[in-house]
Design a protein around this motif. Sequence first.
Motif, short mmCIF file in Angstrom:
data_model
loop_
_atom_site.label_atom_id
_atom_site.label_comp_id
_atom_site.label_asym_id
_atom_site.label_seq_id
_atom_site.Cartn_x
_atom_site.Cartn_y
_atom_site.Cartn_z
N SER A 1 -2.96 30.56 5.45
CA SER A 1 -1.83 30.77 6.29
C SER A 1 -1.50 29.51 7.45
N HIS A 2 -2.51 29.10 7.71
CA HIS A 2 -2.27 27.64 8.23
C HIS A 2 -1.49 26.52 7.76
N VAL A 3 -2.11 26.64 6.24
CA VAL A 3 -1.40 25.53 5.46
C VAL A 3 0.15 25.93 5.12
N GLN A 4 0.32 27.05 5.03
CA GLN A 4 1.75 27.53 4.98
C GLN A 4 2.59 27.22 6.05
N VAL A 5 1.93 27.38 7.30
CA VAL A 5 2.85 27.06 8.40
C VAL A 5 3.04 25.58 8.67
N ILE A 6 1.98 24.85 8.20
CA ILE A 6 2.24 23.28 8.14
C ILE A 6 3.24 22.86 7.16
N SER A 7 3.03 23.35 6.03
CA SER A 7 4.13 23.09 5.09
C SER A 7 5.58 23.33 5.42
N GLN A 8 5.80 24.50 6.09
CA GLN A 8 7.06 24.90 6.73
C GLN A 8 7.49 23.63 7.57
N VAL A 9 6.61 23.28 8.52
CA VAL A 9 7.09 22.37 9.56
C VAL A 9 7.34 20.84 9.11
N ALA A 10 6.62 20.54 8.08
CA ALA A 10 6.62 19.22 7.47
C ALA A 10 7.52 19.05 6.21
N ALA A 11 8.28 20.02 5.98
CA ALA A 11 8.73 20.15 4.66
C ALA A 11 10.00 19.10 4.51
N ASP A 12 10.48 18.74 5.53
CA ASP A 12 11.62 17.85 5.19
C ASP A 12 11.22 16.27 5.60
N VAL A 13 10.04 15.84 5.74
CA VAL A 13 9.54 14.75 6.03
C VAL A 13 8.84 14.17 4.70
N PRO A 14 9.32 12.97 4.04
CA PRO A 14 9.08 12.56 2.96
C PRO A 14 7.39 12.10 3.15
N ALA A 15 6.69 12.16 2.05
CA ALA A 15 5.46 12.22 1.93
C ALA A 15 4.82 10.42 2.32
N THR A 16 5.74 9.52 2.00
CA THR A 16 5.26 8.21 2.62
C THR A 16 5.98 7.72 3.92
N ALA A 17 6.35 8.98 4.65
CA ALA A 17 6.99 8.66 5.98
C ALA A 17 6.02 8.12 6.88
N SER A 18 6.29 7.06 7.71
CA SER A 18 5.23 6.76 8.86
C SER A 18 6.30 6.59 10.16
N PRO A 19 5.62 6.79 11.25
CA PRO A 19 6.30 6.71 12.51
C PRO A 19 6.39 5.33 12.92
N ASN A 20 5.46 4.41 12.28
CA ASN A 20 5.62 2.93 12.67
C ASN A 20 6.27 2.41 11.67
#
Length: 98
Positions: free
Chosen positions: A37-56
């Motif tokens: 359930s936690h993984v599903q919530v996290i997947s929904q939140v981060a769905a639009d962020v590319p896998a290689t994205a970095s804040p820096n």
Amino acid sequence: MPAISRDEVAHLARLSRLALTEEELDRYAGQLDSILSHVQVISQVAADVPATASPNPTANVTRPDEIAECLTPEQALSGAPAVEDQRFMVPQILGEGE
């Protein structure tokens, strides 16, 4: 509706060749359901962020190769305790045939 049922946990345990008691099946089914359930919530939140994205921001920090003065072989070997044929001489650690 749970993300994973007790029967699915029992099936996974059989595939993994784990002998789980009835109590363990109930406990693990609840724990795995919570995790999924936690993984599903996290997947929904981060769905639009590319896998290689970095804040820096990333940048290539190489410098150009420039010829500079360096030590001569004599200068480099001047502090060595033993020298042979313009090389550092060190104790042998492997046998002759190795």
